[in-house]
Design a protein around this motif. Structure first.
Motif, PDB file in Angstrom:
ATOM      1  N   HIS A   8       0.857  -1.186   0.000  1.00 14.01           N
ATOM      2  CA  HIS A   8       0.000   0.000   0.000  1.00 14.01           C
ATOM      3  C   HIS A   8       0.894   1.236   0.000  1.00 14.01           C
ATOM      4  O   HIS A   8       2.110   1.160   0.264  1.00 14.01           O
ATOM      5  CB  HIS A   8      -0.971  -0.016   1.184  1.00 14.01           C
ATOM      6  CG  HIS A   8      -0.314  -0.023   2.528  1.00 14.01           C
ATOM      7  ND1 HIS A   8       0.133   1.121   3.144  1.00 14.01           N
ATOM      8  CD2 HIS A   8      -0.019  -1.042   3.374  1.00 14.01           C
ATOM      9  CE1 HIS A   8       0.663   0.820   4.324  1.00 14.01           C
ATOM     10  NE2 HIS A   8       0.587  -0.489   4.485  1.00 14.01           N
ATOM     11  N   THR A   9       0.293   2.376  -0.291  1.00 15.34           N
ATOM     12  CA  THR A   9       1.077   3.607  -0.461  1.00 15.34           C
ATOM     13  C   THR A   9       1.858   3.966   0.797  1.00 15.34           C
ATOM     14  O   THR A   9       3.021   4.374   0.732  1.00 15.34           O
ATOM     15  CB  THR A   9       0.142   4.758  -0.867  1.00 15.34           C
ATOM     16  OG1 THR A   9      -0.538   4.406  -2.080  1.00 15.34           O
ATOM     17  CG2 THR A   9       0.921   6.045  -1.080  1.00 15.34           C
ATOM     18  N   PRO A  47      -5.807   7.045   4.867  1.00 16.75           N
ATOM     19  CA  PRO A  47      -5.447   6.957   3.444  1.00 16.75           C
ATOM     20  C   PRO A  47      -4.431   8.027   3.068  1.00 16.75           C
ATOM     21  O   PRO A  47      -4.417   9.117   3.641  1.00 16.75           O
ATOM     22  CB  PRO A  47      -6.785   7.183   2.734  1.00 16.75           C
ATOM     23  CG  PRO A  47      -7.614   7.962   3.705  1.00 16.75           C
ATOM     24  CD  PRO A  47      -7.207   7.476   5.060  1.00 16.75           C
ATOM     25  N   THR A  49      -3.693  10.676   0.763  1.00 17.12           N
ATOM     26  CA  THR A  49      -4.355  11.484  -0.246  1.00 17.12           C
ATOM     27  C   THR A  49      -3.366  11.902  -1.322  1.00 17.12           C
ATOM     28  O   THR A  49      -2.137  11.893  -1.105  1.00 17.12           O
ATOM     29  CB  THR A  49      -4.988  12.738   0.375  1.00 17.12           C
ATOM     30  OG1 THR A  49      -3.957  13.508   1.005  1.00 17.12           O
ATOM     31  CG2 THR A  49      -6.035  12.355   1.414  1.00 17.12           C
ATOM     32  N   THR A  68       2.900   5.497  -5.262  1.00 15.26           N
ATOM     33  CA  THR A  68       1.562   4.955  -5.507  1.00 15.26           C
ATOM     34  C   THR A  68       1.601   3.517  -5.985  1.00 15.26           C
ATOM     35  O   THR A  68       0.626   2.778  -5.883  1.00 15.26           O
ATOM     36  CB  THR A  68       0.799   5.795  -6.547  1.00 15.26           C
ATOM     37  OG1 THR A  68       1.540   5.805  -7.775  1.00 15.26           O
ATOM     38  CG2 THR A  68       0.589   7.219  -6.061  1.00 15.26           C
ATOM     39  N   ASP A 369      -7.359   4.130  -2.141  1.00 15.63           N
ATOM     40  CA  ASP A 369      -6.999   4.675  -0.833  1.00 15.63           C
ATOM     41  C   ASP A 369      -8.214   4.760   0.088  1.00 15.63           C
ATOM     42  O   ASP A 369      -8.086   4.559   1.306  1.00 15.63           O
ATOM     43  CB  ASP A 369      -6.363   6.056  -1.002  1.00 15.63           C
ATOM     44  CG  ASP A 369      -4.949   5.980  -1.570  1.00 15.63           C
ATOM     45  OD1 ASP A 369      -4.300   4.937  -1.387  1.00 15.63           O
ATOM     46  OD2 ASP A 369      -4.510   6.951  -2.200  1.00 15.63           O
ATOM     47  N   THR A 372      -8.827   1.327   1.426  1.00 12.91           N
ATOM     48  CA  THR A 372      -7.846   1.061   2.483  1.00 12.91           C
ATOM     49  C   THR A 372      -8.255   1.745   3.780  1.00 12.91           C
ATOM     50  O   THR A 372      -8.212   1.139   4.864  1.00 12.91           O
ATOM     51  CB  THR A 372      -6.448   1.554   2.058  1.00 12.91           C
ATOM     52  OG1 THR A 372      -6.057   0.874   0.869  1.00 12.91           O
ATOM     53  CG2 THR A 372      -5.415   1.313   3.140  1.00 12.91           C
TER      54      THR A 372
END
Length: 394
Positions: A8-9, A47, A49, A68, A369, A372
């Motif tokens: 994930h980011t 998340p 952004t 990303t 996001d 998530t």
């Protein structure tokens, strides 16, 4: 508390921060965001952004896509979309090779209709269909534009390059999207079409918006206004001018320039009131509805979620609005609902976005996001949310 894997980011931000030999507090000190938020993003409790990711990328001096993780290779391969990208890339390299004597080419009318058809397919979010048809059409139009050059042929070729850009962005291939925009400029110049040239500047501005380079984005919007100012004051030129203002509004919002947002939205509203719905002009979806949607998006970008949610609840989408734009609204709405504590409503908005535009929703960074964030906000993950997260590959 539900958990996701490290793909994930936030996890990628943590990895890149450590590679830069920075602690969380050291990185946070260089960001316009708090240490607490950075900590929550890295562990996926909040998340990441788009504006947060762009700020981190600037500090770490890396490309946004490093953080990303786009494109989403596993999902692209599963959907058999990754295999469609290489032919698009190859077709963009035909631009200066002249006519192809071995190619069987359709009539000019059929080729121009084909260019419009692909624009319609993208806005209906049928990305697979558009990606499959695009390379062959680019090859035919390239041949025809060189062998029997005309304004209409160059315009149609510029349109297909624009479609290549749209598909590339939606699938996360940003390097390819930049090549497509360069080709679009090349064809628009040969068509001597100021409106197409201005549309290209608008799209370039959105590239820098995504990268967090808001000053360059604002300059490109201003350049677009200069280019379209060379065209006659037609409905087409007015619609393009209005769309430039809408692009300018979201860039100003990301730069936290409230006055700039107000100026751009006011001008776009004035034009939309004058010409009404102009969805057909360059497939920009410009009109009163799109002005309202961008006003809401600006509130989201400025993190004024209560205001954005209030606007979302009053927006009535017209039946002719493109599916891609409708799904984008639902994704924005889901984010505002999550941020204001309406988690069940946020999940419903995402489910509806998936129903309308599954390919677009699956690869949209904001949708991923938000999914998530919902997982980590839920003490007990509902089956629908679990299925949504699994479907998105999270």
């Amino acid at each position: 508390m539900p958990s996701l894997d490290d793909n994930h980011t936030g996890a990628r931000i943590r990895e890149q921060r450590r590679l830069a030999r920075l602690t969380q507090r050291q990185l946070a000190a260089r960001l316009p965001y708090s240490y607490s938020l950075l900590n929550q993003v890295e562990c996926a409790a909040r998340p990441a952004t788009a504006d947060f990711v762009a700020a981190v990328a600037r500090v770490l001096q890396i490309d946004v896509t490093v953080l990303t993780g786009q494109p989403y290779v596993t999902e692209l391969q599963r959907d058999r979309l990754a295999e469609l990208v290489r032919p698009i890339r190859e077709s963009l390299d035909l631009y200066d090779l002249g006519p192809n004597p071995d190619l069987t080419v359709r009539s000019a009318d059929q080729l121009m209709a084909g260019a419009d058809h692909l624009c319609a397919e993208v806005r209906a979010t049928r990305l697979r269909n558009a990606a499959r048809e695009l390379p062959g059409l680019v090859a035919e139009l390239t041949h025809s534009a060189w062998s029997t050059p005309s304004t209409e042929m160059w315009q149609a070729l510029a349109s297909t390059y624009r479609t290549a850009h749209d598909i590339s962005v939606k699938l996360g291939y940003y390097d390819l999207s930049s090549v497509a925009l360069d080709r679009m400029a090349w064809a628009a110049e040969r068509a001597s079409d100021a409106c197409l040239g201005a549309v290209r500047q608008y799209m370039r501005a959105l590239v820098y918006f995504r990268e967090g380079e808001y000053g360059i984005g604002q300059r490109l919007i201003a350049s677009g206004h200069t280019v379209v100012g060379q065209a006659a004051k037609t409905r087409e030129a007015l619609a393009v001018t209005g769309q430039l203002h809408l692009g300018g509004s979201v860039i100003a919002a990301r730069a936290d320039d409230e006055a700039g947002v107000g100026r751009h939205i006011t001008e776009a509203h004035r034009i939309a009131k004058r010409i009404g719905d102009a969805s057909e002009v360059h497939w920009l979806s410009f009109g009163p509805a799109n002005v309202a949607l961008h006003k809401m998006s600006a509130a989201v970008e400025m993190r004024r979620y209560d205001d954005a949610l209030k606007q979302a609840r009053t927006i009535r989408l017209p039946s002719q609005l493109a599916t891609s734009r409708r799904a984008h609204f639902l994704i924005d709405q889901a984010r505002t609902e999550m941020e204001t504590g309406h988690t069940e409503a946020a999940l419903k908005s995402l489910v509806e976005a998936r129903r309308l535009a599954p390919e677009q929703t699956r690869y949209h960074p904001a949708a991923r996001d938000t999914i998530t964030g919902l997982v980590h906000l839920s003490r007990r993950t509902p089956d629908t949310l679990s299925h949504m997260a699994a479907w998105a590959g999270l």
